[in-house]
Design a protein around this motif. Structure first.
Motif, PDB file in Angstrom:
ATOM      1  N   ASP A  73       0.843  -1.192   0.000  1.00  0.00           N
ATOM      2  CA  ASP A  73       0.000   0.000   0.000  1.00  0.00           C
ATOM      3  C   ASP A  73       0.876   1.238   0.000  1.00  0.00           C
ATOM      4  O   ASP A  73       2.117   1.153  -0.057  1.00  0.00           O
ATOM      5  CB  ASP A  73      -0.966  -0.013   1.179  1.00  0.00           C
ATOM      6  CG  ASP A  73      -0.256   0.013   2.535  1.00  0.00           C
ATOM      7  OD1 ASP A  73       0.955   0.322   2.585  1.00  0.00           O
ATOM      8  OD2 ASP A  73      -0.917  -0.264   3.550  1.00  0.00           O
ATOM      9  N   ALA A  74       0.251   2.399   0.079  1.00  0.00           N
ATOM     10  CA  ALA A  74       0.986   3.663   0.001  1.00  0.00           C
ATOM     11  C   ALA A  74       1.975   3.837   1.149  1.00  0.00           C
ATOM     12  O   ALA A  74       2.932   4.610   1.041  1.00  0.00           O
ATOM     13  CB  ALA A  74       0.002   4.830  -0.027  1.00  0.00           C
ATOM     14  N   ARG A  75       1.777   3.130   2.244  1.00  0.00           N
ATOM     15  CA  ARG A  75       2.700   3.212   3.379  1.00  0.00           C
ATOM     16  C   ARG A  75       3.835   2.199   3.279  1.00  0.00           C
ATOM     17  O   ARG A  75       4.717   2.164   4.134  1.00  0.00           O
ATOM     18  CB  ARG A  75       1.934   2.996   4.682  1.00  0.00           C
ATOM     19  CG  ARG A  75       0.840   4.028   4.960  1.00  0.00           C
ATOM     20  CD  ARG A  75       0.016   3.612   6.170  1.00  0.00           C
ATOM     21  NE  ARG A  75      -0.649   2.321   5.919  1.00  0.00           N
ATOM     22  CZ  ARG A  75      -1.345   1.657   6.843  1.00  0.00           C
ATOM     23  NH1 ARG A  75      -1.465   2.158   8.064  1.00  0.00           N
ATOM     24  NH2 ARG A  75      -1.923   0.514   6.544  1.00  0.00           N
ATOM     25  N   GLY A  76       3.780   1.338   2.256  1.00  0.00           N
ATOM     26  CA  GLY A  76       4.821   0.330   2.086  1.00  0.00           C
ATOM     27  C   GLY A  76       4.582  -0.941   2.858  1.00  0.00           C
ATOM     28  O   GLY A  76       5.511  -1.721   3.077  1.00  0.00           O
ATOM     29  N   THR A  77       3.346  -1.207   3.259  1.00  0.00           N
ATOM     30  CA  THR A  77       3.018  -2.431   3.994  1.00  0.00           C
ATOM     31  C   THR A  77       2.092  -3.298   3.143  1.00  0.00           C
ATOM     32  O   THR A  77       1.333  -2.784   2.316  1.00  0.00           O
ATOM     33  CB  THR A  77       2.327  -2.111   5.335  1.00  0.00           C
ATOM     34  OG1 THR A  77       1.138  -1.345   5.074  1.00  0.00           O
ATOM     35  CG2 THR A  77       3.243  -1.300   6.228  1.00  0.00           C
ATOM     36  N   ASP A 113      -7.500   5.861  -8.288  1.00  0.00           N
ATOM     37  CA  ASP A 113      -6.273   6.280  -7.615  1.00  0.00           C
ATOM     38  C   ASP A 113      -5.627   5.131  -6.850  1.00  0.00           C
ATOM     39  O   ASP A 113      -4.651   5.323  -6.134  1.00  0.00           O
ATOM     40  CB  ASP A 113      -6.562   7.442  -6.658  1.00  0.00           C
ATOM     41  CG  ASP A 113      -7.503   7.047  -5.516  1.00  0.00           C
ATOM     42  OD1 ASP A 113      -8.058   5.923  -5.552  1.00  0.00           O
ATOM     43  OD2 ASP A 113      -7.684   7.865  -4.595  1.00  0.00           O
ATOM     44  N   GLY A 114      -6.168   3.915  -6.999  1.00  0.00           N
ATOM     45  CA  GLY A 114      -5.597   2.750  -6.338  1.00  0.00           C
ATOM     46  C   GLY A 114      -6.199   2.429  -4.992  1.00  0.00           C
ATOM     47  O   GLY A 114      -5.817   1.442  -4.359  1.00  0.00           O
ATOM     48  N   GLU A 155     -17.288  -3.608   1.375  1.00  0.00           N
ATOM     49  CA  GLU A 155     -18.505  -3.186   2.061  1.00  0.00           C
ATOM     50  C   GLU A 155     -18.234  -2.783   3.505  1.00  0.00           C
ATOM     51  O   GLU A 155     -19.080  -2.153   4.158  1.00  0.00           O
ATOM     52  CB  GLU A 155     -19.546  -4.305   2.014  1.00  0.00           C
ATOM     53  CG  GLU A 155     -19.186  -5.553   2.820  1.00  0.00           C
ATOM     54  CD  GLU A 155     -18.400  -6.562   1.999  1.00  0.00           C
ATOM     55  OE1 GLU A 155     -18.540  -7.765   2.271  1.00  0.00           O
ATOM     56  OE2 GLU A 155     -17.655  -6.146   1.084  1.00  0.00           O
ATOM     57  N   ASN A 156     -17.030  -3.098   3.991  1.00  0.00           N
ATOM     58  CA  ASN A 156     -16.675  -2.761   5.369  1.00  0.00           C
ATOM     59  C   ASN A 156     -15.831  -1.497   5.490  1.00  0.00           C
ATOM     60  O   ASN A 156     -15.422  -1.140   6.590  1.00  0.00           O
ATOM     61  CB  ASN A 156     -15.920  -3.935   6.012  1.00  0.00           C
ATOM     62  CG  ASN A 156     -16.764  -5.188   6.059  1.00  0.00           C
ATOM     63  OD1 ASN A 156     -17.935  -5.145   6.443  1.00  0.00           O
ATOM     64  ND2 ASN A 156     -16.189  -6.305   5.643  1.00  0.00           N
ATOM     65  N   GLY A 157     -15.553  -0.842   4.330  1.00  0.00           N
ATOM     66  CA  GLY A 157     -14.775   0.377   4.376  1.00  0.00           C
ATOM     67  C   GLY A 157     -13.468   0.256   3.613  1.00  0.00           C
ATOM     68  O   GLY A 157     -13.191  -0.754   2.955  1.00  0.00           O
ATOM     69  N   PRO A 158     -12.603   1.278   3.682  1.00  0.00           N
ATOM     70  CA  PRO A 158     -11.326   1.265   2.963  1.00  0.00           C
ATOM     71  C   PRO A 158     -10.355   0.228   3.529  1.00  0.00           C
ATOM     72  O   PRO A 158     -10.282   0.022   4.733  1.00  0.00           O
ATOM     73  CB  PRO A 158     -10.797   2.688   3.147  1.00  0.00           C
ATOM     74  CG  PRO A 158     -11.466   3.191   4.374  1.00  0.00           C
ATOM     75  CD  PRO A 158     -12.812   2.555   4.420  1.00  0.00           C
ATOM     76  N   LEU A 159      -9.605  -0.407   2.611  1.00  0.00           N
ATOM     77  CA  LEU A 159      -8.634  -1.431   2.999  1.00  0.00           C
ATOM     78  C   LEU A 159      -7.198  -1.002   2.736  1.00  0.00           C
ATOM     79  O   LEU A 159      -6.264  -1.676   3.184  1.00  0.00           O
ATOM     80  CB  LEU A 159      -8.915  -2.730   2.235  1.00  0.00           C
ATOM     81  CG  LEU A 159     -10.311  -3.330   2.406  1.00  0.00           C
ATOM     82  CD1 LEU A 159     -10.484  -4.536   1.495  1.00  0.00           C
ATOM     83  CD2 LEU A 159     -10.534  -3.713   3.858  1.00  0.00           C
ATOM     84  N   GLY A 160      -7.004   0.079   2.017  1.00  0.00           N
ATOM     85  CA  GLY A 160      -5.658   0.542   1.693  1.00  0.00           C
ATOM     86  C   GLY A 160      -5.639   1.147   0.305  1.00  0.00           C
ATOM     87  O   GLY A 160      -6.672   1.236  -0.373  1.00  0.00           O
TER      88      GLY A 160
END
Length: 257
Positions: A139-143, A159-160, A165-170
Motif C-alpha cells: 500500500d501507500a505506506r509500504g506495507t 487512484d488505487g 462493504e466494510n470500508g477502505p482497505l488501503g
C-alpha cells in the motif's frame, strides 16, 4: 538498461578480418537471443520488449595509413520498449492495470521491494493481496495489503484505493522513476531499482483488467528472420575467411619446404 563491459579489439593484422567477423557474429547472436526472449514472453502480463544496442570500436594501427581504421562490433546495452501493452478485461475484481506511467510495488518473500506492470493479483491463504509469484502488493505506506474474509465486494478506484462493504482497505502503491531504463529486470515481470521511487500522484488504475505484453509477435518474427539471414551471411564470410587463411598457411609451408 543493462550495460556490458567494453573489450579491446585484438591487434592482429593477418587475422583482422576474422576478428571483425567474430565480433559481428557475437552481435548477431545477441540480437537473436533478445528476439527469442521477446517471443517467449509474448503472452506474459506486463512484459516489455527488449532491444539490444550495439556500437563500433574503431582501432587504428600505429603504423598504418593515415585515416585507416578497423571497426569492431560491441554489445553496449539492452533497453526496454516502454510502450504500454494492450489492456484485457478479465472480470476479476483483484486484477488491475495501469493506464499510463508507473509500476505497482510488491514485496518479495526475502523482504525486497520490487516493481511490476503485471497487476494480476489474487489472495494468499493469510488474506494478503499477492501477484502471480506470491509477492505481496504494497500500500501507500509500504506495507502488505490484507483483505479479510468478510470483505467480499472489492472495489478498486482509479487512484488505487481499495474498498469493500466494510470500508477502505488501503491504497495500492504506484511509483515512477526518473530513469526507468536503469531498472534491472528480475525475471520477466519484476524490476529492481537503484534510485528511490517517487509516488504517482494520479495513477490511472483500472480494475478488472490486466496489461498484456507489448511484444508484437508478427514484427518480432520479421526481425528474427532478418537477424537469422544476417547471421548466415556472417557465418558464410567466416567460412571463406577460414579457407583464405588455410590457403595462405599452405603456401607459406610449401615455400619453406
Amino acid at each position: 538498461m543493462t550495460w556490458r563491459q567494453e573489450g579491446a579489439a585484438p591487434e592482429g593484422r593477418m587475422d583482422t578480418p576474422g576478428y571483425v567477423i567474430l565480433s559481428r557474429l557475437g552481435a548477431q547472436l545477441r540480437a537473436t537471443q533478445v528476439l527469442a526472449h521477446n517471443l517467449a514472453n509474448a503472452d506474459t502480463p506486463g512484459f516489455q520488449a527488449q532491444r539490444p544496442v550495439f556500437a563500433q570500436h574503431l582501432q587504428t594501427p600505429p603504423d598504418g595509413p593515415r585515416g585507416a581504421s578497423t571497426a569492431y562490433s560491441i554489445d553496449r546495452a539492452t533497453w526496454r520498449q516502454a510502450t504500454p501493452g494492450p489492456l484485457t478485461t478479465t472480470g476479476n475484481p483483484l486484477d488491475v492495470a495501469l493506464r499510463g506511467e508507473g509500476f505497482f510495488a510488491v514485496e518479495t518473500p526475502g523482504g525486497e521491494e520490487r516493481y511490476t506492470r503485471a497487476g494480476r493479483f489474487g489472495l494468499s491463504p493469510d488474506g494478503r493481496l499477492v501477484d502471480a509469484e506470491g509477492n505481496a502488493a504494497l500500500d501507500a505506506r509500504g506495507t502488505p495489503i490484507v483483505i479479510g474474509p468478510g470483505d467480499t465486494r472489492i472495489e478498486i478506484q482509479g487512484d488505487g484505493t481499495i474498498r469493500s462493504e466494510n470500508g477502505p482497505l488501503g491504497q495500492l502503491r504506484v511509483v515512477r522513476f526518473e530513469a526507468p531504463q536503469k531498472l534491472r529486470a528480475v525475471g520477466d515481470r519484476l524490476f529492481a531499482a537503484e534510485e528511490a521511487p517517487q509516488p504517482v500522484e494520479r495513477p490511472g488504475v483500472v480494475q478488472g483488467a490486466v496489461e498484456g505484453s507489448n511484444v508484437r509477435p508478427v514484427l518480432e518474427m520479421v526481425r528474427m528472420t532478418e537477424e537469422v539471414r544476417e547471421f548466415q551471411l556472417a557465418t558464410s564470410f567466416a567460412e571463406r575467411e577460414g579457407e583464405r587463411l588455410q590457403t595462405a598457411v599452405e603456401r607459406i609451408l610449401r615455400r619453406r619446404g
